[in-house]
Design a protein around this motif. Structure first.
Motif, short mmCIF file in Angstrom:
data_model
loop_
_atom_site.label_atom_id
_atom_site.label_comp_id
_atom_site.label_asym_id
_atom_site.label_seq_id
_atom_site.Cartn_x
_atom_site.Cartn_y
_atom_site.Cartn_z
N TYR A 35 -0.01 -0.90 -0.12
CA TYR A 35 -0.17 0.16 -0.14
C TYR A 35 1.32 1.28 -0.03
O TYR A 35 0.22 2.16 -0.57
CB TYR A 35 -0.39 -0.19 1.37
N LYS A 36 2.46 0.99 -0.29
CA LYS A 36 3.14 2.46 0.21
C LYS A 36 3.66 2.87 -0.64
O LYS A 36 4.03 3.99 -1.02
CB LYS A 36 4.33 1.91 1.52
N GLU A 80 -7.18 1.72 9.83
CA GLU A 80 -5.88 3.22 9.49
C GLU A 80 -5.32 3.30 8.31
O GLU A 80 -5.87 4.33 7.78
CB GLU A 80 -5.37 3.66 10.54
N GLU A 81 -5.03 2.46 8.05
CA GLU A 81 -4.49 2.02 6.35
C GLU A 81 -5.12 2.10 5.21
O GLU A 81 -4.82 2.90 4.45
CB GLU A 81 -3.59 0.22 6.20
N ILE A 93 -8.71 4.59 5.57
CA ILE A 93 -8.51 5.21 5.46
C ILE A 93 -7.02 5.96 4.60
O ILE A 93 -7.56 6.64 3.87
CB ILE A 93 -8.81 5.92 6.90
N GLU A 94 -6.03 5.75 4.78
CA GLU A 94 -4.31 5.97 4.41
C GLU A 94 -4.89 6.17 3.05
O GLU A 94 -4.33 6.98 1.84
CB GLU A 94 -3.45 5.79 5.25
N THR A 95 -4.94 4.73 2.86
CA THR A 95 -4.94 4.40 1.20
C THR A 95 -5.57 5.18 0.15
O THR A 95 -5.69 5.61 -1.30
CB THR A 95 -5.07 3.45 0.95
N GLU A 152 -7.42 8.32 0.57
CA GLU A 152 -7.25 9.55 0.85
C GLU A 152 -5.96 9.74 -0.19
O GLU A 152 -5.91 10.92 -1.40
CB GLU A 152 -6.21 9.99 1.59
N ARG A 153 -5.23 8.49 -0.47
CA ARG A 153 -4.25 9.02 -1.59
C ARG A 153 -4.80 8.85 -3.03
O ARG A 153 -3.83 8.90 -3.60
CB ARG A 153 -2.85 7.99 -0.84
#
Ligand code: SF4
Ligand code: SF4
Length: 294
Positions: free
Chosen positions: A161-162, A199-200, A202-204, A206-207
């Protein structure tokens, strides 16, 4: 216009008829990806006659968007016939869109298809960790492809995911790639450890939304991403049908796995489900996105 009319009828009369059908040609696969739950189970190639019969059944039942899937779809052949023959038959039958999903390790020249969904799960090291040593082969096949009907298909999980922006940039810059579509990992039994935490996720999401704003050719609909996170979208999606080895499944083969739909990360299922429940925003986004990339 015909698809719009189908959508209108579905919304007004709350119909549960399918419009998108997937035929699983074979479960044979030359890879063994970490997140996979469907490869080499029965080791079966469907016969040309059976597939053709189901294509006619699909069309008769109102399906107009056709996907061919595997296993590795491009391994399929029967008595000298290949996927190209099936696509040509599909055109004669009258399907509006015919798409193919592939792991990219076999010749990607498929001008007959509207879109070729090519699985790529990260840059070299990460992709190879998930899918075996195939990144360089895929890149070589991409270079040799003559058409620009390729959409990168990335399954986002704990391991990759990064890297979504890097793969997004690759999609934007590669002359043969027209778009990129993301799914989030759906935790089939034995693959739960690959799931993103809340949390991951949500972050993904958003990105991915930020990539859309930056002009990366993202095939996903931003409105559906937001609703995906709320996880209150209606499922299964009655407008999608999957056929495998004589059996039909509403939405996906996964529909029969207890509890999996609540954890679904297939973003197309979110999009189609919202679309045919009359979500106006999604309808507008769908028109915009599909006219751009298909
Ligand atoms: S390429 Fe597709 S079918 Fe084959 S192992 Fe990977 S995910 Fe499974
Ligand atoms: S909602 Fe559909 S695609 Fe998602 S897990 Fe359930 S059956 Fe599969």
């Amino acid at each position: 216009m015909s698809l719009a009319w189908f959508g209108l009828k579905t919304i007004i009369f709350k119909q549960k008829k399918p419009i998108l059908g997937t035929i699983i040609l074979t479960d044979y696969c030359n890879l063994s990806c970490k997140h996979c739950a469907v490869n080499n189970i029965k080791r079966k190639m469907q016969s040309y006659e059976k597939v053709l019969e189901e294509m006619h059944n699909f069309y008769r039942d109102g399906i107009r968007i056709l996907f061919f899937c595997g296993g590795e779809t491009l391994l399929w052949e029967d008595q000298g016939r290949t996927i190209k023959d099936l696509i040509r038959e599909g055109r004669k039958i009258g399907f509006y869109l015919i798409n193919v999903v592939t792991n990219g390790t076999i010749d990607l020249n498929l001008p007959e298809a509207d879109l070729v969904f090519l699985s790529l799960d990260g840059m070299r090291e990460t992709h190879n960790l998930i899918r075996g040593d195939t990144f360089d082969t895929i890149m070589k096949n991409l270079e040799l492809a003559k058409d620009t009907n390729i959409c990168i298909y990335m399954a986002v999980n704990k391991l990759n995911y990064k890297e979504i922006e890097k793969v997004g940039r690759l999609a934007k810059e590669h002359p043969r790639v027209n778009s990129i579509s993301f799914n989030l990992h759906t935790p089939y039994q034995g693959t739960e450890a690959l799931s993103l935490s809340r949390e991951e996720k949500i972050e993904t999401i958003e990105r991915i939304k930020s990539m859309v704003k930056q002009g990366i050719p993202v095939f996903n609909l931003p409105g559906a991403l937001k609703i995906y996170l709320k996880n209150n979208w209606p499922r299964p999606c009655y407008q999608c049908l999957v056929w495998e080895d004589g059996k039909r499944y509403i939405c996906g083969r996964c529909v029969e796995i207890e509890g999996l739909c609540e954890e679904c990360g297939y973003l197309f299922a979110v999009e189609f489900s919202l679309l045919f429940r009359g979500n106006l925003w999604i309808i507008l986004e769908m028109f915009k996105t599909y006219l751009k990339y298909v």
